[in-house]
Design a protein around this motif. Structure first.
Motif, PDB file in Angstrom:
ATOM      1  N   ARG A 163     -66.440  63.553 -13.515  1.00 36.24           N
ATOM      2  CA  ARG A 163     -65.779  62.433 -14.471  1.00 36.24           C
ATOM      3  C   ARG A 163     -64.293  62.767 -13.929  1.00 36.24           C
ATOM      4  O   ARG A 163     -63.610  61.604 -13.927  1.00 36.24           O
ATOM      5  CB  ARG A 163     -65.936  62.753 -15.760  1.00 36.24           C
ATOM      6  N   GLU A 211     -75.024  56.477 -20.666  1.00 35.95           N
ATOM      7  CA  GLU A 211     -74.782  54.972 -20.575  1.00 35.95           C
ATOM      8  C   GLU A 211     -74.116  54.842 -19.281  1.00 35.95           C
ATOM      9  O   GLU A 211     -73.173  55.567 -18.709  1.00 35.95           O
ATOM     10  CB  GLU A 211     -74.317  54.386 -21.699  1.00 35.95           C
ATOM     11  N   GLN A 212     -74.300  53.740 -18.598  1.00 31.60           N
ATOM     12  CA  GLN A 212     -73.263  53.149 -17.631  1.00 31.60           C
ATOM     13  C   GLN A 212     -72.005  52.706 -18.267  1.00 31.60           C
ATOM     14  O   GLN A 212     -72.288  51.916 -18.968  1.00 31.60           O
ATOM     15  CB  GLN A 212     -73.919  52.306 -16.747  1.00 31.60           C
ATOM     16  N   ILE A 213     -71.024  52.931 -17.501  1.00 31.66           N
ATOM     17  CA  ILE A 213     -69.756  52.493 -18.042  1.00 31.66           C
ATOM     18  C   ILE A 213     -68.953  52.036 -16.887  1.00 31.66           C
ATOM     19  O   ILE A 213     -69.156  52.114 -15.484  1.00 31.66           O
ATOM     20  CB  ILE A 213     -68.805  53.659 -18.698  1.00 31.66           C
ATOM     21  N   ASP A 214     -67.785  51.274 -16.986  1.00 31.62           N
ATOM     22  CA  ASP A 214     -67.030  50.531 -16.086  1.00 31.62           C
ATOM     23  C   ASP A 214     -66.130  51.451 -15.687  1.00 31.62           C
ATOM     24  O   ASP A 214     -65.033  51.775 -16.434  1.00 31.62           O
ATOM     25  CB  ASP A 214     -66.332  49.378 -16.626  1.00 31.62           C
ATOM     26  N   ARG A 259     -71.324  67.403 -14.296  1.00 31.95           N
ATOM     27  CA  ARG A 259     -70.986  65.776 -14.774  1.00 31.95           C
ATOM     28  C   ARG A 259     -69.443  65.733 -14.942  1.00 31.95           C
ATOM     29  O   ARG A 259     -68.755  64.479 -14.653  1.00 31.95           O
ATOM     30  CB  ARG A 259     -71.683  65.401 -15.741  1.00 31.95           C
ATOM     31  N   GLU A 317     -70.714  57.657 -21.922  1.00 33.75           N
ATOM     32  CA  GLU A 317     -71.008  58.127 -20.549  1.00 33.75           C
ATOM     33  C   GLU A 317     -71.791  59.353 -20.720  1.00 33.75           C
ATOM     34  O   GLU A 317     -72.660  59.745 -20.016  1.00 33.75           O
ATOM     35  CB  GLU A 317     -69.999  58.037 -19.661  1.00 33.75           C
ATOM     36  N   HIS A 356     -63.664  60.787 -11.000  1.00 30.11           N
ATOM     37  CA  HIS A 356     -63.902  59.231 -10.776  1.00 30.11           C
ATOM     38  C   HIS A 356     -62.817  58.819 -11.588  1.00 30.11           C
ATOM     39  O   HIS A 356     -62.181  57.724 -11.088  1.00 30.11           O
ATOM     40  CB  HIS A 356     -65.095  59.030 -11.699  1.00 30.11           C
TER      41      HIS A 356
END
Lengths: 98, 752
Positions: free
Chosen positions: B248, B177-180, B244, B173, B251
């Motif tokens: 994180r 990149e996109q992550i779940d 970010r 991430e 999230h």
């Protein structure tokens, strides 16, 4: 009473008692069944069977539920128990964790 | 509850119920469990019916409430655990075994959820155990057992892999990149839940490693960024990363990690490389200041403010930069002064003051805009300007220059002619620089002298402006600073009233009229700077004037003594030259000298000297102004440009000028030395007073502490020299104000 607010309590003989959900929740056992998510059929259908409890006892128990709610909200009346029922009532209470 | 007796009756009244044997009962349960497992695995079709539920519950209930040896509570408790274990080993673990990365995480989460469901079902069935058996024997409750089984068997086995997978995904991430996110959140939650109320599982098993991985990641990034990027770019990136990371945490990480995570990132990005970053030549802190990059500076401040002691290097660089800029200005001014030594030298210095003030404004703006008025940076700018403002520029101290600027603005014919607002602005700037000058007394003295000049010679262009400037000074430095100056201004107002009074006096007593126009200005001694006055031998006409005024003054007050300052007076003399009559405006000294030539045409130097009773320096100056300067009122023999004791002087009847009235200039004395001496004297008195004050209250004090206390007391006025203080202490000891303690030579005592 709306359908969603009620549960059906079925005795050993097959008698069905429709009571308010709040009333039924006085019993811990019933409460566990109805509230915890886990796919209990009871939650979906809203009915619980008691193969071991006779109708008279179950009837008395339902009365007890309502009396309990009344008592908690302030009305301090008496709950009369016929002596013959006492023992079975106690055992059912234990069973139902009431 | 009397269960036993109840049971007895139970047996008698309910004869149909048999005792459930173990195998029978357990068998029944087992069927239920198998069905449960199938449901959980997603294999089964139907749910448990209400009847089945109750039957399972009832079976266990009965098995527990039976009379021993049919009381199967213990076995049931053990069996409960066994059921869980068996399910885990047979179904859960294998499914997790060969999976990696994201698939592992997905499976892990799924298995955990399923496990929780299972525990719930089983807890319901075995509920009766929980109520009595568990409590009686103080055993862990069913739910707890469920959790611990999962933890011990599943969690312990896979946690390393799970953790590695999570960290790998986090790094992905970070790369963009996109992550779940939901998946990660669930996994992290499992770590938290494994702690069962405490966070140690989360912290040890996950957080510690995650922080470690974070440090490594950012350390790698930082080392490459520091080489490639400029300072502002690097800082922007750092800010972005921090933001970010915070996201994180919100999230999917546990909130307790936020502080630690941010600290790690900050450390790797900002602290480790703070030196090379800020000192970067082309784009570092200095460059940003030079190029006025407000946004970048603000960002830098914001980030470093969070780090303890992070602002120190920035403050240091800032101070150095300010000092460097100030020194450049000083250099420029010095160079200009050296190049055109006499030509408009005053102008360059005035510009210097203005430039310094502008520099100050510019950097103060930085401090308030970019640096949020942080105390560390305020201190840096204060130190820098203290350094700059106490440097002598082209021979004069900053205090002098400030005063010169003010003088130019405030006097008529001064070189500063601008609009009212511009003038006010400039004065404000000057006043703002005052706190940085360590010798405020010096400034005060210079200002006083110049103010006196302006007031006495009526050179002040705007009285209101004078008053407002004094007001500003008062605000900045306190009332004591300006009290004398205010006194001076009031004196003049009084003097004006006095003059009208004098005129009435003359009017009413015509016999005492001195025969010429006389204007006297009475000054209060304490307020005005001390002026030297010599006992000039006045010509007779002037003596009469003095007497008349004395008479008038005595009618007003009896207890005051008048001391006449002839050096400041002016005189209008009518010079009857051959060609025409010219009125000469001269100082009293010059007038006295000229009037001598009414008695004789020719005078020698020594004769004049004895007659006038002036000192040599002044006499030389006056003679020079009358005979060798612009207007040659006297003829000097020999005709040289220097005055020597053997010269003789004669009235120059041939003198003429196209104007009817001329002013004979008198070159002013350089007062600077005088002022400095005066200030030194004042300082000595101030030190004495401070020392005595301290000793009076403390009675006995160590020498060193006394010096320190002295410095503290005098700080707001001027910076006392330690040696000067020590000298004054010695002096006071010699004068019997203090004494040295006999045993302890370091102790000083106060002598009443």
């Amino acid at each position: 009473m709306k359908k969603e607010d009620t549960v059906k309590l079925i005795s050993a003989e097959g008698f069905e008692f429709v009571v308010h959900k709040d009333a039924a929740m006085v019993s811990q056992t019933i409460r566990n069944m109805l509230t915890s998510p886990g796919g209990f059929a009871e939650t979906e259908h809203g009915e619980v069977t008691f193969p071991e409890i006779s109708t008279t006892i179950l009837e008395k128990i339902c009365k007890y539920f309502y009396w309990n709610l009344q008592f908690a909200s302030g009305k301090q009346t008496e709950f009369h128990i016929e002596p013959e029922l006492t023992l079975e009532l106690m055992m059912a209470a234990n069973y139902l964790h009431t | 509850m009397a269960r036993d007796s109840g049971y007895g009756i139970f047996v008698t009244t309910k004869t149909e119920l048999e005792v459930i044997e173990w195998d029978q009962g357990w068998d029944y349960m087992q069927k239920g469990f198998t069905k449960l497992k199938r449901i959980l695995e997603g294999l089964s079709e139907s749910q448990f019916t209400s009847e089945e539920n109750m039957m399972l519950y009832t079976t266990i209930y009965n098995m527990c409430t039976q009379k021993p040896p049919y009381d199967y509570s213990w076995q049931l408790y053990d069996k409960y655990r066994e059921v869980l274990d068996e399910y885990i080993t047979s179904a859960v673990l294998p499914s997790l075994r060969n999976k990696h990365d994201e698939f592992l995480l997905l499976e892990f989460v799924k298995r955990w959820e399923t496990h929780k469901v299972m525990v719930r079902w089983l807890s319901f069935f075995f509920n009766y155990l929980d109520r009595f058996f568990v409590c009686r024997r103080s055993l862990p409750k069913l739910r707890e057992v469920g959790l611990t089984r999962f933890r011990d068997l599943v969690y312990r086995a896979v946690k390393a892999n799970v953790r590695a997978a999570v960290i790998a995904i986090i790094n992905q991430e970070r790369e963009g990149e996109q992550i779940d996110i939901a998946l990660l959140k669930n996994v992290v939650n499992i770590f938290v839940e494994m702690g069962m109320g405490q966070t140690d599982a989360y912290e040890e098993d996950f957080e510690a490693h995650m922080l470690q991985a974070t440090s490594e990641y950012y350390s790698r990034r930082a080392s490459s960024w520091i080489l490639e990027d400029s300072c502002p770019e690097y800082i922007s990136k750092a800010e972005e990363c921090l933001r970010r990371e915070r996201d994180r945490v919100s999230h999917y990480l546990h909130s307790s990690s936020e502080q630690k995570l941010i600290e790690k990132v900050q450390f790797e990005l900002l602290v480790v490389y703070s030196g090379p970053l800020l000192e970067k030549d082309i784009s570092g802190c200095r460059a940003l200041l030079r190029d006025d990059q407000v946004e970048d500076l603000s960002r830098m401040y914001r980030l470093y403010n969070k780090i303890p002691r992070g602002l120190e290097p920035i403050a240091r660089l800032f101070r150095e930069h300010v000092i460097a800029e100030g020194i450049t200005l000083v250099q420029q001014t010095e160079n200009a002064a050296n190049d055109h030594s006499s030509n408009g030298s005053g102008m360059r210095e005035q510009i210097y003051v203005k430039e310094i003030a502008e520099l100050h404004d510019k950097f103060m703006a930085y401090v308030s805009d970019c640096f949020m008025n942080h105390s560390l940076l305020r201190r840096a700018i204060k130190e820098a300007f203290e350094f700059i403002c106490n440097k002598t520029v082209a021979g004069s101290s900053c205090a002098e220059l400030l005063v010169a600027l003010c003088d130019n603005i405030l006097k008529t014919g001064g070189r500063e002619k601008s609009s009212d607002e511009a003038v006010e602005e400039t004065l404000e700037k000057v006043v703002k620089l005052l706190p940085y000058i360590s010798d405020k007394n010096l400034f005060a003295e210079f200002y006083r002298k110049k103010l006196a000049r302006r007031l006495l010679f009526n050179q002040s262009s705007n009285e209101d402006l004078e008053k407002s400037t004094l007001g500003k000074l008062k605000q900045q430095c306190g009332g004591q600073f300006t009290s004398k100056m205010e006194g001076m201004v009031t004196d003049l107002t009084l003097a004006r009233e006095n003059r009208t009074g004098f005129e009435e006096y003359l009017h009413s007593n015509p016999n005492v009229n001195p025969g010429m126009d006389l204007t006297v200005t009475v000054l209060t001694t304490g307020f005005w700077p001390s002026y030297k006055s010599f006992d000039l031998n006045l010509p007779a006409e002037l003596v009469k004037c003095v007497e008349v005024f004395k008479g008038f003054y005595e009618t007003k007050t009896k207890n005051r003594k008048l001391t006449w300052i002839y050096s400041l007076g002016t005189c209008n003399i009518i010079g009857k030259f051959e060609a025409k009559v010219i009125e000469l405006v001269a100082s009293t000294y010059q007038a006295a000298l000229l009037l001598l030539f009414n008695c004789a045409d020719r005078w020698s130097y020594s004769e004049i000297f004895t007659q006038l009773n002036l000192n040599h320096d002044d006499l030389v100056r006056i003679l020079h102004s009358l005979s060798c300067a612009k207007y040659k009122i006297l003829v000097k023999e020999p005709n040289t440009n220097t005055i020597l004791p053997n010269d003789t002087f004669e009235f120059n009847s041939k003198f003429t000028h196209k104007m009817r009235r001329i002013k004979i200039p008198l070159p002013p004395v350089d007062e600077t030395k005088e002022v400095i001496e005066d200030v030194d004297k004042d300082k000595r008195y101030a030190i004495d007073a401070a020392v005595v004050r301290i000793m009076k209250s403390r009675k006995a004090l160590r020498h060193h502490e006394l010096v320190v206390g002295c410095v503290e007391q005098l700080e707001h006025m001027f910076k006392p020299d330690i040696r000067a203080i020590k000298k004054r202490i010695e002096d006071l000891i010699a004068r019997d104000y203090l004494e040295r303690d006999k045993e302890n030579l370091k102790m000083i005592r106060y002598l009443a």
